[in-house]
Every structure is written in structure tokens, then in C-alpha cells.
Motif scaffolding. Structure first.
Motif, short mmCIF file in Angstrom:
data_model
loop_
_atom_site.label_atom_id
_atom_site.label_comp_id
_atom_site.label_asym_id
_atom_site.label_seq_id
_atom_site.Cartn_x
_atom_site.Cartn_y
_atom_site.Cartn_z
N ASN A 67 0.81 -1.41 -0.13
CA ASN A 67 -0.03 0.00 0.00
C ASN A 67 0.86 1.31 0.12
O ASN A 67 0.42 2.41 0.43
N GLY A 68 2.02 1.03 -0.53
CA GLY A 68 2.81 2.28 -0.85
C GLY A 68 3.88 2.52 0.54
O GLY A 68 3.50 2.04 1.54
N TYR A 92 -3.73 2.43 -1.93
CA TYR A 92 -2.87 3.40 -2.62
C TYR A 92 -2.84 3.12 -4.20
O TYR A 92 -2.52 1.93 -4.40
N LYS A 143 -11.90 4.59 -4.52
CA LYS A 143 -11.25 6.01 -3.99
C LYS A 143 -12.26 6.36 -2.75
O LYS A 143 -11.93 6.95 -1.88
N PRO A 180 -1.65 4.96 -7.44
CA PRO A 180 -1.25 6.07 -8.20
C PRO A 180 -1.35 6.13 -9.68
O PRO A 180 -1.84 4.90 -10.05
N TRP A 196 -6.00 -6.50 1.31
CA TRP A 196 -7.16 -5.84 0.65
C TRP A 196 -8.54 -6.62 0.82
O TRP A 196 -8.59 -7.89 0.89
#
Length: 269
Positions: free
Chosen positions: A86-87, A205, A194, A207, A94
Motif C-alpha cells: 500500500n505504498g 494506494y 477511492k 497512483p 485488501w
């Protein structure tokens, strides 16, 4: 070259060379930007049915596309996907749900939705059980659409209690989904939501896709031409100054020769 006249000519040559260098830089930027693929496309939000069709793979240029859609959740079909980054190197779980699209041309199609992340396994299981015990939700979702991941047996053998996957493979999910009907339309991609993140989780996350560039070689050739022109402007100054110097040397030599001849003539007389 140190005379004021030629220093002035040098300044003019440098200004011209700077202009050519600027044009070369601009042309090089054009060579790199002309074929950009990635965020310029994906960062404009579109309805899901304008980006993806049930039963068809997502186009490469649409991977990571921001989309919106309205769905109704199927509480019985929540799954855990483990080992997700998750960054910042934070790995965890999840919570992935089964949703039925309720808007647009693909109303009634089935969609996997990754709803949230947690690094804590116990919390992931608690949230999954809570969602499974809840009533169906009508949600207006926004997020990124990503292609199905290939099942990697035996990693995705649904081991654990509750069963947990390592890859978000639609082919595995649909074997466990309920309420599919006799001839279901299924998206071969999943939505990373989101919004509407369940309590106890954080947003996943997701991107923008990595910017990819391919060079437009014609523009790159033009850029190289401008660099050559810039160098030629300075070389032209050098050549003109040297030619002027050589002419002066020749004139001096001719003058000396003429003076010598006059002196000899006077001596003979």
C-alpha cells in the motif's frame, strides 16, 4: 579576435547560437512529449461503460483509468487478498467485494471492487465478517480500473480461514461469487475504489500509471539539426575572424614586398 569589432560579432554569434539551442531544446521536448502515454489519458474521469466492456480485456492505454459507476454490493462475496503493497513498503490485506453495476449501458454486469486496505490481518477478517453480515449497499463509486491478475496456483488455492488469495484474479473470484445468474456479464478487470471505504480500513494506494514515453525520431533529428546550427554560428565567427586576419597578413606581406622593391630601386638609382 580581441578587437572590439570581432568581440561584438562574437556576441551576436552567441545570441544566435543561444536561439538555435533553445529551438533544439524545444524540438527535443516535442520529440519526447508527442507520444506520451499514461496520466494525460487516465487522469480524466469517465463513466465505466465508456472505458470497459464486460467480457473484454481492458485496453493498455486505459489501464489505471479513473472511472465512476453506481453499484449494488453482494455482501456474501467479500474476499481477502493478502500481501498487497500500500505504498512505502507497507504490506497487508485488501478487502475485495462483488458488486452489480446499476447504471449505464452495462447495468447488471458484475464487477470486482477493491474497497480498502489494512496491514492488520485480524482487522481485515473482522471487517470482512462485518461486511458479510451487512445489507446490500447502493454506492456511487469512483476509482481506478485495473486488469485482472493471472491466477498463480498453488498460491491462490484459497488457503486459510477465511480463504485468502494472493492475486486478484477474476477467474478465481467468479467461482466463489453468488447471485451470478444463468448468463452473467462479468468485467475482466477490477475497480480500486477511492470512496466509500469501509470503517476500519484505509483507501488503497493507487497512483497514476507510470508515465511512458517513446521518442519521435523525426523531431529528435530536427533537435540535432538545431544543435549543429548553434555550433556553426560560433564556427562562422571564428572563420570570419581568421579570414580577416589572414587578409591582413597577406596585405602586410604585399606591403613589405612592395616597400622592399621600392628600396632596391632607389638603391640602384
Amino acid at each position: 579576435m580581441r578587437r572590439p569589432r570581432w568581440i561584438g560579432v562574437l556576441l551576436i554569434a552567441l545570441i544566435v547560437a543561444g536561439g538555435f539551442a533553445f529551438l533544439g531544446r524545444w524540438q527535443l521536448d516535442r520529440a519526447l512529449q508527442a507520444r506520451e502515454v499514461g496520466p494525460r489519458i487516465t487522469e480524466t474521469t469517465h463513466p465505466l461503460d465508456a472505458v470497459l466492456t464486460p467480457g473484454k480485456a481492458i485496453a493498455d492505454k486505459r489501464v489505471g483509468q479513473l472511472v465512476t459507476t453506481s453499484v449494488k454490493t453482494v455482501p456474501a462475496d467479500y474476499m481477502l487478498v493478502q500481501g498487497r503493497d500500500n505504498g512505502g513498503g507497507v504490506r497487508g490485506w485488501w478487502i475485495v467485494g462483488h458488486a452489480v453495476v446499476t447504471s449505464g449501458a452495462d447495468a447488471g454486469a458484475h464487477l470486482a471492487v477493491a474497497r480498502g486496505f489494512t496491514p492488520d490481518k485480524t482487522k481485515a477478517i473482522d471487517v470482512q465478517h462485518r461486511l458479510e453480515a451487512s445489507a446490500p449497499e447502493q454506492l456511487d463509486l469512483s476509482g481506478r480500473i485495473l486488469p485482472t491478475e493471472p491466477p498463480d496456483q498453488p498460491e491462490d488455492s484459497m488457503s486459510g480461514n477465511p480463504p485468502q488469495m494472493k492475486d486478484l484474479a477474476i477467474a478465481i473470484l467468479i467461482n466463489r461469487w453468488t447471485e451470478l445468474g444463468s448468463n452473467p456479464q462479468i468485467f475482466e478487470a477490477y475497480l480500486v475504489a477511492k470512496n466509500h471505504v469501509p470503517a476500519g480500513l484505509v483507501a488503497i494506494y493507487a497512483p497514476p500509471p507510470v508515465q511512458q514515453r517513446s521518442i519521435d525520431w523525426l523531431n529528435a533529428f530536427y533537435a540535432a539539426e538545431w544543435v549543429v546550427f548553434a555550433g556553426f554560428a560560433v564556427y562562422l565567427w571564428y572563420r570570419l575572424a581568421r579570414d580577416a586576419w589572414e587578409r591582413e597578413i597577406e596585405d602586410l606581406q604585399e606591403l613589405e614586398e612592395a616597400s622592399g622593391q621600392v628600396a632596391e630601386t632607389q638603391k640602384v638609382d
